[in-house]
Design an enzyme around this catalytic site. Structure first.
Site, PDB file in Angstrom:
ATOM      1  CG  ASP A  72       6.633  58.940   9.171  1.00 43.22           C
ATOM      2  OD1 ASP A  72       6.038  58.672   8.117  1.00 43.22           O
ATOM      3  OD2 ASP A  72       6.876  58.084  10.036  1.00 43.22           O
ATOM      4  CG  ASP A 141      13.508  50.303  16.492  1.00 44.63           C
ATOM      5  OD1 ASP A 141      12.344  50.423  16.061  1.00 44.63           O
ATOM      6  OD2 ASP A 141      14.423  51.122  16.245  1.00 44.63           O
ATOM      7  CG  HIS A 143      10.596  53.051  14.871  1.00 48.81           C
ATOM      8  ND1 HIS A 143      11.494  52.119  14.387  1.00 48.81           N
ATOM      9  CD2 HIS A 143       9.891  53.467  13.787  1.00 48.81           C
ATOM     10  CE1 HIS A 143      11.339  51.988  13.080  1.00 48.81           C
ATOM     11  NE2 HIS A 143      10.364  52.791  12.685  1.00 48.81           N
ATOM     12  CD  GLU A 148      14.284  55.674  14.568  1.00 51.46           C
ATOM     13  OE1 GLU A 148      13.815  54.611  14.991  1.00 51.46           O
ATOM     14  OE2 GLU A 148      14.683  55.822  13.400  1.00 51.46           O
TER      15      GLU A 148
END
Length: 276
Positions: A72, A141, A143, A148
């Site tokens: 990313d 979380d 991801h 996400e």
């Protein structure tokens, strides 16, 4: 699926680096046969990168015939900004090894046409023959990359709006000033990583223990995108003791009982030195 549990962060990082080293050397890369490696950023892989640099400097490992694809990059952050992933990869890894810069692929978050940039990235991966080993990390979380919670589990490389949890977590890199934190990023998709022939996910620290629990002990769920890798034929989760705090005792006991098998993957550590 394999779960490799080491006592602490340093040992987990070393195990992961040894695994990458052995996979590259066993592949026997050459001018007409490149090993293709997917790479993450963030704090978790830093220890792994340091060990890989050490193996390279010792003459045990070369990246001359390795192609890399990063997961990313932020949108709108100048390439030379200290917090861009271009800067991260160059400062923490690439400038210390013998990789050809033309073989190190990172998404351009300042491209005129962001979707075209994403499509071109997918095409480059395909032209390289796909990813042999994709290394990833996760957020608290669950991801992976910037996929996400709620992301499609068959998603491809695309533009994503970052969740507030991610923005808050990244604020520490921008002097704690939320207004400086990018709110969008280009990211490979879950499907992009799933297409790799092998996936290794690094998970360390008690703050990621619940995410590891969701990743391996509950079902596949797009609210915890890392759980998708339960369905990959060759996934290795490498974690430290702290990351297992939310797992069932019998789960930890089962996988620790397999460590003698897992350690054969990294011991002996292969070398590119003549005669090894």
């Amino acid at each position: 699926m394999r779960l490799v549990i080491l006592d602490n962060y340093d040992l987990a990082s070393e195990w992961a680096a040894k695994y990458i080293c052995n996979r590259i050397i066993q592949f026997r890369p050459g001018q007409d046969r490149y090993f293709t490696l997917g790479l993450p950023t963030g704090s978790t892989p830093l220890g792994c990168y340091k060990k890989l640099i050490e193996y390279h400097k010792n003459g045990d490992l070369s990246f001359k015939y390795v192609k890399t694809f990063n997961m990313d990059e932020y949108v709108g952050l100048p390439r030379n900004h200290p917090e861009s992933y271009h800067s991260y990869m160059w400062n923490n890894f690439f400038k210390h090894i013998d990789i050809d810069p033309n073989n190190a692929h990172i998404l351009d978050g300042n491209a005129t046409d962001l979707q075209a940039e994403c499509d071109a990235f997918e095409k480059k991966i395909k032209e390289a023959g796909g990813i042999d080993l994709f290394v990833g990390g996760i957020g608290p979380d669950g991801h992976i990359a910037f996929n996400e919670p709620g992301s499609s589990l068959v998603s491809r490389t695309r533009l994503k709006t970052l969740a507030m949890d991610t923005i808050l977590a990244n604020a520490k890199y921008f002097d704690g000033d939320l207004s400086k934190v990018p709110t969008m990023a280009l990211t490979v998709g879950v499907g992009t990583v799933m297409d790799a022939r092998e996936v290794m996910i690094l998970i360390t620290g008690a703050h990621k223990a619940f995410a590891l629990y969701k990743a391996i002990e509950e079902g596949v769920n797009h609210m915890w995108t890392v759980s998708a890798f339960q369905q990959h034929p060759r996934t290795i989760f490498v974690c430290d003791e702290d990351a297992t705090l939310e797992l069932r005792v019998k789960t930890v006991k089962y996988f620790k009982g397999l460590m003698h098998v897992h350690n054969k993957l990294v011991d002996p550590l292969y070398s590119m030195k003549e005669g090894n």
